[in-house]
Design a protein around this motif. Structure first.
Motif, PDB file in Angstrom:
ATOM      1  N   ALA A 261       0.845  -1.209   0.000  1.00  0.00           N
ATOM      2  CA  ALA A 261       0.000   0.000   0.000  1.00  0.00           C
ATOM      3  C   ALA A 261       0.870   1.246   0.000  1.00  0.00           C
ATOM      4  O   ALA A 261       0.590   2.221  -0.704  1.00  0.00           O
ATOM      5  CB  ALA A 261      -0.922  -0.003   1.220  1.00  0.00           C
ATOM      6  N   LYS A 262       1.947   1.198   0.772  1.00  0.00           N
ATOM      7  CA  LYS A 262       2.843   2.353   0.821  1.00  0.00           C
ATOM      8  C   LYS A 262       3.493   2.607  -0.526  1.00  0.00           C
ATOM      9  O   LYS A 262       3.641   3.755  -0.944  1.00  0.00           O
ATOM     10  CB  LYS A 262       3.927   2.134   1.882  1.00  0.00           C
ATOM     11  N   ALA A 263       3.889   1.520  -1.186  1.00  0.00           N
ATOM     12  CA  ALA A 263       4.538   1.664  -2.493  1.00  0.00           C
ATOM     13  C   ALA A 263       3.571   2.299  -3.491  1.00  0.00           C
ATOM     14  O   ALA A 263       3.936   3.221  -4.230  1.00  0.00           O
ATOM     15  CB  ALA A 263       5.023   0.307  -2.992  1.00  0.00           C
ATOM     16  N   VAL A 264       2.323   1.813  -3.489  1.00  0.00           N
ATOM     17  CA  VAL A 264       1.317   2.356  -4.409  1.00  0.00           C
ATOM     18  C   VAL A 264       1.079   3.833  -4.100  1.00  0.00           C
ATOM     19  O   VAL A 264       1.040   4.693  -4.993  1.00  0.00           O
ATOM     20  CB  VAL A 264      -0.005   1.557  -4.302  1.00  0.00           C
ATOM     21  N   LEU A 265       0.933   4.129  -2.817  1.00  0.00           N
ATOM     22  CA  LEU A 265       0.673   5.497  -2.397  1.00  0.00           C
ATOM     23  C   LEU A 265       1.818   6.425  -2.802  1.00  0.00           C
ATOM     24  O   LEU A 265       1.600   7.543  -3.264  1.00  0.00           O
ATOM     25  CB  LEU A 265       0.487   5.530  -0.874  1.00  0.00           C
TER      26      LEU A 265
END
Lengths: 212, 309
Positions: A8-12
């Motif tokens: 999720a952090k990578a996508v964000l």
């Protein structure tokens, strides 16, 4: 769970870079209209404000959904808000004033919307500077949280900065103002409610925790 | 085709003879073009019959057409610089007439077709400085406004001229909201309005004015901030007192009645010392009276420009 949060952090992270990519490409292709520098400066300011509001929306969203993991995305959002605020400031200092410090000083003193914009930025600096785990430990959770409530006046001042910049139609800053009012109003309401002790445990404020 | 001629005033009385003769020549030369203009409605992009390039023109490089016609303040169509270009095509510019009244001997309402014949059309390349800190170089087409104003023979008591822009609620979404006090009204002192630099503009780049730039006829006062140059004018009124003007009414400390370009008098929200010429990366110093000080400076002799900004 850890893996999902990392994903999720990578996508964000990528999503938060999209506005920058948009302006980079638009500058390159000259699609920002007749006054690209103005469009760029304003666009960067818009995104700083939007990300600030998104950061402020994390806690209400967490409370509404019960998804505690949302909190772990908040730091990145806040830092991106600061990142765009920095770019917005650099665009002003460089492309608008060409580092003419006398003029910049005069602007800050004489033009209320610049004064307020600069004050907003200054409020964000300590928040970015104390965003690391080490700083949270050093300050202690409670003091750290108290310091980070500076985001509330920062959001209000950012909207004021926008409002005073506009010539006639304040619809857009008024919309942002309404969002800030909701986001801050919710917090005031929780505080009031907490004081009455009527909240279910899962709605209580979760103390900030550092993962090692 | 309806051509109303002022039977009572021989054109030779209105205009110096040399100019009058030149106009006859121009009319012969331009008859074809003028006819095609007058019969159906003129459309943005139609070629205008241009007699000459005015010596009042600057030699600076004109700003590209797409920027002049794509970056506009025309609040009647809404806010945002790109909005007018998207919406202004709806503006009805035909039929169009301009009423000249107030303190004049012969109040008249002139059809745009007749106005176009009042004087030879010239290319006039002027600097345009917006109060917001950007500037352009615009190759306007038009003639000195004085040729139009003289048609109605102002009374000696007339000291000021007020210009009123069109209000078309069905084509102009902006006028449905009280963003500004509609109709948009601007004003000049009579001597400013009669100055040869002051232009009645009907086109740019040799073509009929795009609607978003103030078709079919607008004011251009190149030594004043752009907001003074009212667009899409329907009425010109002569008065003996300073007429109330739109931006000045809204924020008197930000927008003065005079609004002469002046790098030494800063707007409360931005310095006016420099400007960004559209298309440039670096800013350039703003010039007194937008570089027209030699021509217009004497109009303000003795006037405190810091007070009357």
């Amino acid at each position: 769970m850890e893996k999902r949060i990392a994903a999720a952090k990578a996508v964000l992270f990528v999503c938060c870079l999209l506005p920058l990519a948009h302006y980079g490409i638009a500058l390159w292709q000259d699609t920002l209209g007749a006054n690209p520098i103005e469009a760029l400066t304003r666009g960067l300011g818009d995104w700083a404000l939007r990300l600030l509001l998104i950061t402020l929306a994390v806690t209400p969203l967490r409370r509404a959904t019960g998804w505690a993991w949302l909190l772990r995305l908040r730091r990145m959002l806040g830092l991106f808000a600061f990142f765009y605020a920095c770019l917005h400031l650099v665009a002003y200092l460089w492309l608008d004033q060409f580092f003419d410090w006398v003029d910049i000083g005069r602007d800050i003193l004489k033009r209320p919307f610049i004064t307020v914009g600069m004050a907003t930025f200054l409020l964000l600096v300590p928040l970015a500077a104390t965003s690391t785990n080490a700083m949270i430990r050093r300050l202690g959770g409670r003091r750290w949280q108290r310091l980070h409530r500076l985001i509330y006046p920062a959001a209000l001042l950012a909207v004021l900065h926008f409002t005073w910049m506009v010539k006639v139609d304040i619809t857009e800053p008024a919309l942002y103002g309404a969002l800030v009012a909701i986001l801050l109003g919710l917090r005031a309401w929780w505080r009031f409610d907490d004081a009455r002790g009527t909240l279910a445990p899962r709605h209580r404020i979760i103390p900030i925790q550092i993962r090692r | 085709m309806l051509i109303r001629r002022p039977h009572d005033v021989p054109p030779s009385e209105i205009t110096p003879k040399s100019v009058f003769a030149q106009r006859r020549h121009f009319l012969q030369f331009a008859a074809g073009g003028a006819l095609s203009l007058a019969l159906p409605a003129a459309h943005a992009g139609d070629k205008l019959p241009i007699a000459a390039r005015s010596p009042l023109s600057t030699d600076e490089e004109p700003t590209p057409y797409r920027h002049i016609a794509g970056y506009n303040n025309f609040v009647e169509f809404g806010n945002g610089k790109e909005v007018p270009a998207e919406r202004a095509h709806r503006l009805r510019t035909a039929p169009w007439s301009v009423t000249l009244d107030g303190l004049v001997h012969k109040p008249r309402t002139l059809a745009i077709e007749d106005i176009l014949k009042l004087a030879p059309l010239e290319d006039r390349v002027y600097r345009l400085r917006c109060v917001e800190g950007w500037s352009m170089v615009v190759p306007w087409v038009g003639f000195s406004l004085s040729a139009l104003l003289k048609q109605v023979e102002p009374l000696s008591s007339a000291r000021y001229v007020a210009f009123e822009s069109v209000v078309q609620p069905d084509t102009q979404p902006g006028v449905r909201f009280p963003l500004l006090d509609w109709p948009y009204t601007e004003g000049l002192r009579l001597d400013e309005a009669m100055h040869p630099l002051t232009l009645a503009a009907v086109g740019l780049y040799g073509e009929v004015m795009p609607n978003q730039n103030g078709a079919p006829i607008r004011l251009i006062v190149p030594w004043k901030y752009g907001f003074k140059s009212a667009k899409s004018i329907v009425r010109i009124r002569f008065t003996d007192h300073e007429p109330p003007t739109t931006w000045n009414n809204l924020q008197p400390e930000e927008y003065g009645f005079y609004a002469n370009v002046n790098p030494e008098v800063s707007h409360p929200r931005w310095s006016q010392a420099r400007e960004r010429r559209i298309g440039d990366f670096l800013k350039r110093p703003t010039r007194m009276f937008n570089g027209y000080a030699d021509q217009v400076g004497q109009l303000y002799a003795g006037l405190d420009l810091h007070k009357y900004y």
